[in-house]
Design a protein around this motif. Structure first.
Motif, PDB file in Angstrom:
ATOM      1  N   LYS A  59       0.818  -1.213   0.000  1.00 48.80           N
ATOM      2  CA  LYS A  59       0.000   0.000   0.000  1.00 48.80           C
ATOM      3  C   LYS A  59       0.853   1.266   0.000  1.00 48.80           C
ATOM      4  O   LYS A  59       0.433   2.307  -0.506  1.00 48.80           O
ATOM      5  CB  LYS A  59      -0.938   0.004   1.202  1.00 48.80           C
ATOM      6  CG  LYS A  59      -2.018   1.077   1.161  1.00 48.80           C
ATOM      7  CD  LYS A  59      -2.972   0.917   2.322  1.00 48.80           C
ATOM      8  CE  LYS A  59      -4.087   1.953   2.246  1.00 48.80           C
ATOM      9  NZ  LYS A  59      -3.590   3.326   2.367  1.00 48.80           N
ATOM     10  N   ASP A  63      -0.195   3.928  -2.871  1.00 46.67           N
ATOM     11  CA  ASP A  63      -0.712   5.268  -2.572  1.00 46.67           C
ATOM     12  C   ASP A  63      -0.190   6.309  -3.555  1.00 46.67           C
ATOM     13  O   ASP A  63      -0.858   7.320  -3.812  1.00 46.67           O
ATOM     14  CB  ASP A  63      -0.332   5.671  -1.140  1.00 46.67           C
ATOM     15  CG  ASP A  63      -1.156   4.929  -0.100  1.00 46.67           C
ATOM     16  OD1 ASP A  63      -2.213   4.393  -0.467  1.00 46.67           O
ATOM     17  OD2 ASP A  63      -0.737   4.888   1.067  1.00 46.67           O
ATOM     18  N   SER A  66      -2.517   6.340  -6.417  1.00 49.50           N
ATOM     19  CA  SER A  66      -3.796   6.948  -6.042  1.00 49.50           C
ATOM     20  C   SER A  66      -3.762   8.465  -6.167  1.00 49.50           C
ATOM     21  O   SER A  66      -4.783   9.106  -6.411  1.00 49.50           O
ATOM     22  CB  SER A  66      -4.156   6.563  -4.594  1.00 49.50           C
ATOM     23  OG  SER A  66      -4.309   5.169  -4.478  1.00 49.50           O
ATOM     24  N   LEU A  69      -5.190   9.684  -9.404  1.00 49.44           N
ATOM     25  CA  LEU A  69      -6.558   9.284  -9.749  1.00 49.44           C
ATOM     26  C   LEU A  69      -7.425  10.480 -10.120  1.00 49.44           C
ATOM     27  O   LEU A  69      -8.088  10.496 -11.161  1.00 49.44           O
ATOM     28  CB  LEU A  69      -7.179   8.517  -8.582  1.00 49.44           C
ATOM     29  CG  LEU A  69      -8.592   7.956  -8.822  1.00 49.44           C
ATOM     30  CD1 LEU A  69      -8.559   6.971  -9.979  1.00 49.44           C
ATOM     31  CD2 LEU A  69      -9.106   7.275  -7.562  1.00 49.44           C
ATOM     32  N   THR A 133     -14.131   6.119  -7.532  1.00 50.78           N
ATOM     33  CA  THR A 133     -13.549   5.711  -6.252  1.00 50.78           C
ATOM     34  C   THR A 133     -13.465   6.798  -5.181  1.00 50.78           C
ATOM     35  O   THR A 133     -13.883   6.562  -4.037  1.00 50.78           O
ATOM     36  CB  THR A 133     -12.159   5.089  -6.476  1.00 50.78           C
ATOM     37  OG1 THR A 133     -12.259   4.028  -7.424  1.00 50.78           O
ATOM     38  CG2 THR A 133     -11.594   4.539  -5.181  1.00 50.78           C
ATOM     39  N   VAL A 151     -14.275  -0.152  -2.198  1.00 45.21           N
ATOM     40  CA  VAL A 151     -13.290  -0.099  -3.283  1.00 45.21           C
ATOM     41  C   VAL A 151     -13.366  -1.357  -4.135  1.00 45.21           C
ATOM     42  O   VAL A 151     -13.352  -1.292  -5.373  1.00 45.21           O
ATOM     43  CB  VAL A 151     -11.863   0.074  -2.722  1.00 45.21           C
ATOM     44  CG1 VAL A 151     -10.825  -0.075  -3.828  1.00 45.21           C
ATOM     45  CG2 VAL A 151     -11.708   1.440  -2.059  1.00 45.21           C
TER      46      VAL A 151
END
Length: 231
Positions: A59, A63, A66, A69, A133, A151
């Motif tokens: 993760k 991240d 992300s 995004l 999301t 998610v």
């Protein structure tokens, strides 16, 4: 070796590599079932299991992805601007279609949840399945859901939409480009929009528009239903 596997850079690299492999397989087979994102997810899961990499370590690198995004979603405004005339021409049908699509998505989850006896927490986690999301996670938190489940539901919904949308539209005889885009964007958010873009510029633009509208409408409807005690 363990130190390398636990670094954010390694997680970032395997994510990008897995997606590139997914794109390669999809282009070679030309089969919708081999969705690049779905293949990438399976590859990453396999690597994490084989090398016994904790999800927390992965993760750290995930991240970073992300962070891009939201900017990536904003780019969808470009084809929308080029087809602004379609929005002005059919705004009543577009807004009406998005609203009905959102109502259908929420009620279908609510009815199936009640039929299968899902807990209120799990039901709240699945309500945002058809929106993008960032909005879905926030709505899930607001409704008292489980963000990680949300998610997963969003990703699965997007992949299924991207895979089945072209065939379903063909079976139903839907030929209007605007209708195709709105239907895909409302039901399958950004992942579905990637398929809409492949169908045509107008389809992609309308699908991009539907993402924002569907997110807003879903948040409003779900919040109202939550306050009246439906979930």
């Amino acid at each position: 070796m363990k130190e390398i596997l636990a670094t954010p850079v390694f997680a970032l690299l395997i994510s990008l590599l897995a997606f590139e492999i997914g794109i390669f397989v999809n282009k070679k087979t030309r089969l919708a079932v081999f969705n690049p994102l779905m293949l990438a997810i399976l590859i990453v899961i396999g690597i994490l299991i084989v090398f016994k990499i904790p999800l927390e370590d992965y993760k750290k690198g995930g991240d970073f992805i992300s962070l891009f995004l939201t900017p990536a979603t904003v780019i969808l405004a470009v084809p929308l601007y080029k087809n602004i005339h379609s929005l002005k021409k059919d705004y009543v049908a577009i807004i009406g279609g998005v609203i009905m699509g959102c109502i259908t998505a929420i009620l279908s989850i609510w009815l199936m949840g009640k039929a299968f006896g899902l807990s209120p927490e799990l039901l709240a986690s699945l309500i945002p399945k058809s929106i993008t999301t960032p909005l879905g996670i926030e709505l899930s938190n607001q409704l008292g859901g489980i963000p990680s489940v949300t998610v997963a539901a969003i990703v699965i919904t997007g992949i299924v939409g991207a895979v089945l949308a072209p065939a379903l539209l063909k079976v139903l005889g839907i030929k209007d480009k605007t209708a195709k885009g709105i239907a895909i964007g409302t039901s399958a958010h950004a992942l579905g929009t990637t398929k809409a873009v492949e169908l045509g510029e107008t389809e992609g633009a309308m699908s991009g528009l539907a993402i924002g509208l569907a997110g807003l409408v879903t948040v409003i409807i779900a919040t109202i239903l939550s306050r009246v005690g439906l979930f």
